[in-house]
Enzyme design. Structure first.
Site, short mmCIF file in Angstrom:
data_model
loop_
_atom_site.label_atom_id
_atom_site.label_comp_id
_atom_site.label_asym_id
_atom_site.label_seq_id
_atom_site.Cartn_x
_atom_site.Cartn_y
_atom_site.Cartn_z
N ALA A 99 2.29 1.88 -4.83
CA ALA A 99 2.18 0.50 -4.34
C ALA A 99 2.27 -0.50 -5.49
O ALA A 99 2.88 -1.56 -5.36
CB ALA A 99 0.88 0.31 -3.57
N GLY A 102 -2.28 4.10 -4.55
CA GLY A 102 -2.15 2.84 -5.28
C GLY A 102 -1.08 2.84 -6.35
O GLY A 102 -0.56 1.79 -6.69
N MET A 119 0.83 -1.21 0.00
CA MET A 119 0.00 0.00 0.00
C MET A 119 0.86 1.26 0.00
O MET A 119 2.03 1.25 0.40
CB MET A 119 -0.92 0.02 1.22
CG MET A 119 -0.20 0.16 2.56
SD MET A 119 -1.36 0.52 3.90
CE MET A 119 -1.93 2.16 3.41
N CYS A 120 0.24 2.33 -0.49
CA CYS A 120 0.83 3.67 -0.42
C CYS A 120 -0.28 4.63 -0.05
O CYS A 120 -1.05 4.35 0.88
CB CYS A 120 1.52 4.03 -1.73
SG CYS A 120 0.44 4.04 -3.18
N GLY A 121 -0.39 5.75 -0.73
CA GLY A 121 -1.46 6.70 -0.44
C GLY A 121 -2.65 6.56 -1.34
O GLY A 121 -3.79 6.87 -0.95
#
Length: 452
Positions: free
Chosen positions: A415, A412, A408-410
């Site tokens: 990520a 997608g 995950m990131c902020g």
């Protein structure tokens, strides 16, 4: 206050601003323009201007300068620090040197810190200071990082930066501040929408200008430094020698499926610039996902090698010129071309593809790897999430826990880039979260953890 006709040229992806100054006599000056000169050239043509001067405040680490290109193709006079020892034709300036712009004057101010040879350029109308191009010295709410030269010189440059900011703060309060680095720049600008300011406003609001003393300044500045893309280590020297002059705009050469397969077998890397959902559905095994968006150049320079051929896989509605220019402005001249016909041509030839699962925030039921920058992770992350910054992932893929794993990131995009790197390293049973930590908290009703 005297007014000047100046237009900021904002590169949202790199977080930088170049400037075009209309000198009022059919000529213009540009400051800190990148090799992607499309916007500055378009603006100059629309106004009927000849770019007579190109000023560079420092040897840029985050993009290739366009000054040499302008000199070679338009006869533009390049203004830059004599201490930079550039190996192409330029007017080398030292502290207090002035250049007559025809009614306006430009005064060089030695402001080392971001780099050793850094100059700011004070614009004067008569004897009145109008504004100052501060480059990587005084920024809106901050100052640029001082760790790009070498770890051994970081603190000394931070102390030089302190003196430089103090010098700039002595200018009249109404003098405009026109920095190069702004929000989104890895050269250390805080978030925010303001990209220009005034000396008075910065004296009131910039925490680094309000530091109690030099030691407090150094502690605050060095404590704010995050990671930066590895290509920053190379571009300063390329800019010193002079970027190669382009005889035509960069473009993506067409490559057949057979040519792509041959190149991949020889060590080329496929860079898939399609949106996350397209990449998730199907992609060439081993391809690196870097969706085409304003920050494409930064992540290309972080995730893709600069010394191996790169093959672009794009969707038909994505602009190949934009891809080529974003790569070119950060010194990536290693684009072998693009897969003609995109992934449809690959699958039509019955070559294998792979896919990556997408999961919603309410579907996270396994280990989580958060690949955001450290300050983002510290501000709020899923309980128990492991953390490896995306820029470090290629070197630390073996440290990542076993599968199944949700990356995950902020939002997608990053990520999916991380998942593609893990797939290249042999990881399987990966999924990518479509959203960020706030989406997970809203969907589950659980609280985020903070800190590192």
């Amino acid at each position: 206050m005297s007014t000047v006709d100046i237009v900021p040229l904002v590169d949202e992806g790199l977080g930088n601003s170049a400037y075009l100054l209309d000198l009022g006599d059919g000529r213009a000056m540009v400051v800190d323009v990148s090799l992607d000169l499309r916007e500055s050239s378009r603006l100059a043509r629309r106004r009927g201007l000849t770019v007579a001067f190109a000023a560079d405040t420092h040897l840029h680490a985050d993009f290739l300068s366009g000054a040499r290109q302008l000199s070679a193709t338009e006869g533009t006079q390049v203004l830059a620090s004599a201490a930079g020892h550039r190996e192409f034709t330029h007017s080398g300036l030292r502290d207090s040197d002035e250049v007559d712009l025809g009614g306006l004057r430009l005064r060089a101010l030695g402001t080392p810190g971001h780099t050793h040879e850094h100059l700011s350029f004070l614009l004067l109308d008569g004897d009145k200071p109008v504004g100052v191009f501060t480059g990587g010295s005084l920024l809106v709410g901050s100052a640029a990082r001082t760790d790009l030269v070498s770890p051994e010189q970081t603190e000394a440059l931070a102390r030089a930066q302190y003196a430089s900011l103090r010098r700039l703060a002595e200018l009249p309060d109404d003098v405009a501040v026109w920095p190069t680095h702004g929000a989104g720049s890895f050269c250390s600008a805080p978030p925010g929408s303001e990209r220009t300011s005034t000396i008075g406003r910065e004296k009131t609001t910039n925490p680094l200008l309000r530091a109690a003393d030099e030691d407090a300044f150094v502690t605050a500045l060095l404590g704010s430094l995050g990671s930066f893309p590895p290509y920053f280590h190379r571009l300063g020297e390329i800019n010193r020698r002079g970027p190669a002059v382009l005889d035509q705009p960069p473009a993506l050469a067409p490559l057949s499926v057979a040519e792509v397969r041959a190149l991949l077998a020889q060590g080329a890397v496929a860079v898939d610039v399609r949106p996350v959902a397209d990449f998730a559905a199907a992609h060439i095994p081993g391809a690196v996902s870097i969706p085409l968006r304003p920050v494409f150049a930064s992540w290309l320079g972080w995730l893709a090698p600069h010394d191996q051929p790169l093959i672009i896989v794009r969707r038909s509605d994505q602009d190949p010129a934009e891809i080529a220019w974003q790569a070119t402005k950060i010194g990536y001249g290693n684009l072998a071309g693009e897969l003609t016909g995109g992934l449809d041509a690959w699958t039509a030839a019955e070559h294998p593809t792979t896919s990556t699962r997408l999961v919603r925030p309410d579907q996270v039921d396994t280990s989580v790897l958060d690949i955001r920058q450290t300050p983002e992770f510290a501000a709020g992350h899923l309980p128990g999430a492991q953390h490896v910054e995306l820029g470090e992932l290629a070197d630390r893929a073996q440290d990542v826990p076993g599968e199944p794993l949700v990356v995950m990131c902020g939002h997608g995009e990053r990520a999916m880039g991380a998942a593609s790197l893990l797939e290249r390293a042999g990881h399987r049973d990966l999924a990518v979260l479509t959203g960020g930590p706030d989406d997970w908290a809203t969907a589950t009703g659980h609280r985020l953890e903070t800190g590192t």
